[in-house]
Design a protein around this motif. Structure first.
Motif, mmCIF file in Angstrom:
data_model
loop_
_atom_site.group_PDB
_atom_site.id
_atom_site.type_symbol
_atom_site.label_atom_id
_atom_site.label_comp_id
_atom_site.label_asym_id
_atom_site.label_seq_id
_atom_site.Cartn_x
_atom_site.Cartn_y
_atom_site.Cartn_z
ATOM 1 N N PRO A 1 0.833 -1.208 0.000
ATOM 2 C CA PRO A 1 0.000 0.000 0.000
ATOM 3 C C PRO A 1 0.871 1.263 0.000
ATOM 4 O O PRO A 1 1.988 1.267 0.535
ATOM 5 C CB PRO A 1 -0.797 -0.119 1.304
ATOM 6 C CG PRO A 1 -0.775 -1.576 1.643
ATOM 7 C CD PRO A 1 0.549 -2.082 1.159
ATOM 8 N N GLU A 2 0.351 2.323 -0.591
ATOM 9 C CA GLU A 2 1.117 3.565 -0.641
ATOM 10 C C GLU A 2 1.392 4.113 0.758
ATOM 11 O O GLU A 2 2.396 4.787 0.994
ATOM 12 C CB GLU A 2 0.386 4.611 -1.497
ATOM 13 C CG GLU A 2 0.363 4.252 -2.976
ATOM 14 C CD GLU A 2 -0.062 5.410 -3.863
ATOM 15 O OE1 GLU A 2 0.263 6.562 -3.519
ATOM 16 O OE2 GLU A 2 -0.719 5.156 -4.884
ATOM 17 N N SER A 3 0.510 3.814 1.720
ATOM 18 C CA SER A 3 0.744 4.267 3.089
ATOM 19 C C SER A 3 2.018 3.653 3.657
ATOM 20 O O SER A 3 2.750 4.294 4.431
ATOM 21 C CB SER A 3 -0.455 3.904 3.974
ATOM 22 O OG SER A 3 -0.681 2.499 3.969
ATOM 23 N N VAL A 4 2.309 2.410 3.278
ATOM 24 C CA VAL A 4 3.539 1.753 3.727
ATOM 25 C C VAL A 4 4.759 2.440 3.116
ATOM 26 O O VAL A 4 5.766 2.678 3.793
ATOM 27 C CB VAL A 4 3.511 0.255 3.340
ATOM 28 C CG1 VAL A 4 4.873 -0.392 3.582
ATOM 29 C CG2 VAL A 4 2.443 -0.471 4.126
ATOM 30 N N ILE A 5 4.682 2.772 1.832
ATOM 31 C CA ILE A 5 5.799 3.426 1.164
ATOM 32 C C ILE A 5 6.031 4.814 1.751
ATOM 33 O O ILE A 5 7.173 5.243 1.947
ATOM 34 C CB ILE A 5 5.540 3.508 -0.352
ATOM 35 C CG1 ILE A 5 5.373 2.101 -0.925
ATOM 36 C CG2 ILE A 5 6.671 4.239 -1.063
ATOM 37 C CD1 ILE A 5 4.958 2.055 -2.379
ATOM 38 N N HIS A 6 4.957 5.539 2.051
ATOM 39 C CA HIS A 6 5.099 6.860 2.685
ATOM 40 C C HIS A 6 5.795 6.739 4.037
ATOM 41 O O HIS A 6 6.612 7.586 4.412
ATOM 42 C CB HIS A 6 3.728 7.509 2.872
ATOM 43 C CG HIS A 6 3.222 8.215 1.662
ATOM 44 N ND1 HIS A 6 3.873 9.293 1.093
ATOM 45 C CD2 HIS A 6 2.116 8.020 0.897
ATOM 46 C CE1 HIS A 6 3.201 9.718 0.043
ATOM 47 N NE2 HIS A 6 2.128 8.961 -0.099
ATOM 48 N N GLU A 7 5.474 5.690 4.774
ATOM 49 C CA GLU A 7 6.028 5.538 6.121
ATOM 50 C C GLU A 7 7.463 5.006 6.113
ATOM 51 O O GLU A 7 8.319 5.495 6.854
ATOM 52 C CB GLU A 7 5.145 4.593 6.927
ATOM 53 C CG GLU A 7 5.629 4.373 8.359
ATOM 54 C CD GLU A 7 4.706 3.467 9.154
ATOM 55 O OE1 GLU A 7 5.046 3.168 10.309
ATOM 56 O OE2 GLU A 7 3.665 3.058 8.608
ATOM 57 N N LEU A 8 7.737 4.009 5.265
ATOM 58 C CA LEU A 8 9.034 3.338 5.311
ATOM 59 C C LEU A 8 9.983 3.724 4.191
ATOM 60 O O LEU A 8 11.192 3.499 4.294
ATOM 61 C CB LEU A 8 8.821 1.819 5.309
ATOM 62 C CG LEU A 8 7.967 1.272 6.458
ATOM 63 C CD1 LEU A 8 7.778 -0.233 6.293
ATOM 64 C CD2 LEU A 8 8.608 1.586 7.797
ATOM 65 N N GLY A 9 9.446 4.276 3.108
ATOM 66 C CA GLY A 9 10.303 4.714 2.007
ATOM 67 C C GLY A 9 11.184 3.600 1.477
ATOM 68 O O GLY A 9 10.738 2.476 1.247
ATOM 69 N N ALA A 10 12.480 3.916 1.311
ATOM 70 C CA ALA A 10 13.426 2.951 0.767
ATOM 71 C C ALA A 10 13.640 1.755 1.687
ATOM 72 O O ALA A 10 14.232 0.754 1.268
ATOM 73 C CB ALA A 10 14.757 3.632 0.476
ATOM 74 N N GLU A 11 13.170 1.846 2.924
ATOM 75 C CA GLU A 11 13.299 0.730 3.867
ATOM 76 C C GLU A 11 12.104 -0.223 3.794
ATOM 77 O O GLU A 11 12.000 -1.153 4.608
ATOM 78 C CB GLU A 11 13.426 1.264 5.302
ATOM 79 C CG GLU A 11 14.606 2.194 5.504
ATOM 80 C CD GLU A 11 15.932 1.519 5.182
ATOM 81 O OE1 GLU A 11 16.084 0.331 5.541
ATOM 82 O OE2 GLU A 11 16.801 2.172 4.577
ATOM 83 N N THR A 12 11.209 -0.002 2.838
ATOM 84 C CA THR A 12 10.062 -0.895 2.679
ATOM 85 C C THR A 12 10.545 -2.324 2.430
ATOM 86 O O THR A 12 11.293 -2.573 1.484
ATOM 87 C CB THR A 12 9.180 -0.447 1.493
ATOM 88 O OG1 THR A 12 8.698 0.873 1.736
ATOM 89 C CG2 THR A 12 7.999 -1.385 1.304
ATOM 90 N N PRO A 13 10.148 -3.282 3.268
ATOM 91 C CA PRO A 13 10.622 -4.664 3.089
ATOM 92 C C PRO A 13 10.125 -5.257 1.768
ATOM 93 O O PRO A 13 9.044 -4.915 1.279
ATOM 94 C CB PRO A 13 10.006 -5.415 4.276
ATOM 95 C CG PRO A 13 9.653 -4.363 5.274
ATOM 96 C CD PRO A 13 9.293 -3.148 4.469
ATOM 97 N N ARG A 14 10.925 -6.121 1.227
ATOM 98 C CA ARG A 14 10.553 -6.787 -0.014
ATOM 99 C C ARG A 14 9.395 -7.747 0.232
ATOM 100 O O ARG A 14 9.332 -8.436 1.260
ATOM 101 C CB ARG A 14 11.749 -7.561 -0.571
ATOM 102 C CG ARG A 14 11.505 -8.149 -1.949
ATOM 103 C CD ARG A 14 12.795 -8.645 -2.555
ATOM 104 N NE ARG A 14 12.570 -9.158 -3.906
ATOM 105 C CZ ARG A 14 13.540 -9.539 -4.724
ATOM 106 N NH1 ARG A 14 14.802 -9.447 -4.307
ATOM 107 N NH2 ARG A 14 13.263 -9.998 -5.939
ATOM 108 N N LEU A 15 8.476 -7.790 -0.714
ATOM 109 C CA LEU A 15 7.347 -8.714 -0.607
ATOM 110 C C LEU A 15 7.815 -10.164 -0.699
ATOM 111 O O LEU A 15 8.779 -10.476 -1.403
ATOM 112 C CB LEU A 15 6.340 -8.435 -1.724
ATOM 113 C CG LEU A 15 5.656 -7.061 -1.729
ATOM 114 C CD1 LEU A 15 4.856 -6.895 -3.002
ATOM 115 C CD2 LEU A 15 4.770 -6.896 -0.524
ATOM 116 N N VAL A 16 7.103 -11.029 0.010
ATOM 117 C CA VAL A 16 7.378 -12.464 -0.039
ATOM 118 C C VAL A 16 6.234 -13.146 -0.794
ATOM 119 O O VAL A 16 5.064 -12.826 -0.574
ATOM 120 C CB VAL A 16 7.494 -13.051 1.377
ATOM 121 C CG1 VAL A 16 7.653 -14.566 1.317
ATOM 122 C CG2 VAL A 16 8.672 -12.427 2.113
ATOM 123 N N CYS A 17 6.568 -14.055 -1.681
ATOM 124 C CA CYS A 17 5.545 -14.761 -2.452
ATOM 125 C C CYS A 17 5.493 -16.225 -2.038
ATOM 126 O O CYS A 17 6.525 -16.851 -1.785
ATOM 127 C CB CYS A 17 5.833 -14.655 -3.945
ATOM 128 S SG CYS A 17 5.776 -12.955 -4.584
#
Length: 220
Positions: free
Chosen positions: A124-140
């Motif tokens: 979600p964009e809210s996660v990117i706003h909060e964590l930016g470049a530290e956003t964890p990579r998605l797991v599939c």
């Protein structure tokens, strides 16, 4: 005097947004950025952060969401367009497989192929706003004919569930899967957009540019 200095400071810090360009092809006009033309079509990205590509005479354009523009990854914000056969797509982390192509909407998204189909997920964009470049990579995770990407994924024999946010949690109770995501409490406000040229650079280059600008200001 104070207001004058403040105004000059704001003007000095305003990013250099490139001017809009317009192109005209076969009675059609389009204005924007990174414009591409074919024999009978012209299209442009809406922002200087976007990109366009042409495949088999058809033009495709893409603009990143605001969250990605203001919070680029360490490697820089570099959307792309890819095509195969009669299909094409633009975005990030594009995947070409099984004669198809798909792209994520943000640089933090993932695309996967499963049973001949391509699917993409984005935090979600809210996660990117909060964590930016530290956003964890998605797991599939896959289970039988099902595939999902996200966080804290859990699977049963034929079902996969993932949380949408890094703080989310999924639980498996016998054959029942449930996920919960706490709401984002971060409010992200941006006064002005980042410099289009700078946002495409890797993090270390952006840091060097900031340090050089700071050294120049101190020398004055």
């Amino acid at each position: 005097m104070l207001l004058t200095l403040l105004g000059l400071t704001l003007l000095a810090s305003t990013p250099q947004v490139p001017p809009v360009s317009c192109q005209f092809v076969n009675g059609k006009r389009a204005c924007g950025y990174s414009c591409q033309t074919s024999v009978d079509e012209v299209r442009c990205a809406s922002t200087p952060y976007g990109t366009c590509g042409m495949f088999h005479g058809k033009v495709y354009c893409f603009d990143p969401p605001l969250a990605a523009i203001h919070h680029p990854p360490d490697e820089g914000l570099r959307p792309e367009c890819k095509g195969i056969g009669d299909e094409a797509a633009c975005g990030f982390n594009c995947l070409v497989a099984k004669g198809k192509v798909a792209c994520a909407r943000t640089p933090y998204g993932e695309c996967r192929e499963h049973l001949g189909e391509l699917k993409c997920w984005d935090p979600p964009e809210s996660v990117i706003h909060e964590l930016g470049a530290e956003t964890p990579r998605l797991v599939c995770l896959m289970a039988s004919t099902a595939i999902e990407c996200g966080y804290d994924c859990k699977a049963s024999r034929a079902e996969v569930r993932c949380a949408a946010t890094p703080r989310g949690r999924c639980e498996k109770d016998d054959f029942r899967l449930e996920c919960f995501d706490p709401p984002s409490l971060t409010h992200c406000a941006h006064v002005q957009p980042p410099d289009p040229a700078e946002v495409r650079k890797p993090k270390y280059q952006r840091k060097e540019a900031r340090e050089a600008a700071e050294a120049e200001r101190r020398a004055r």
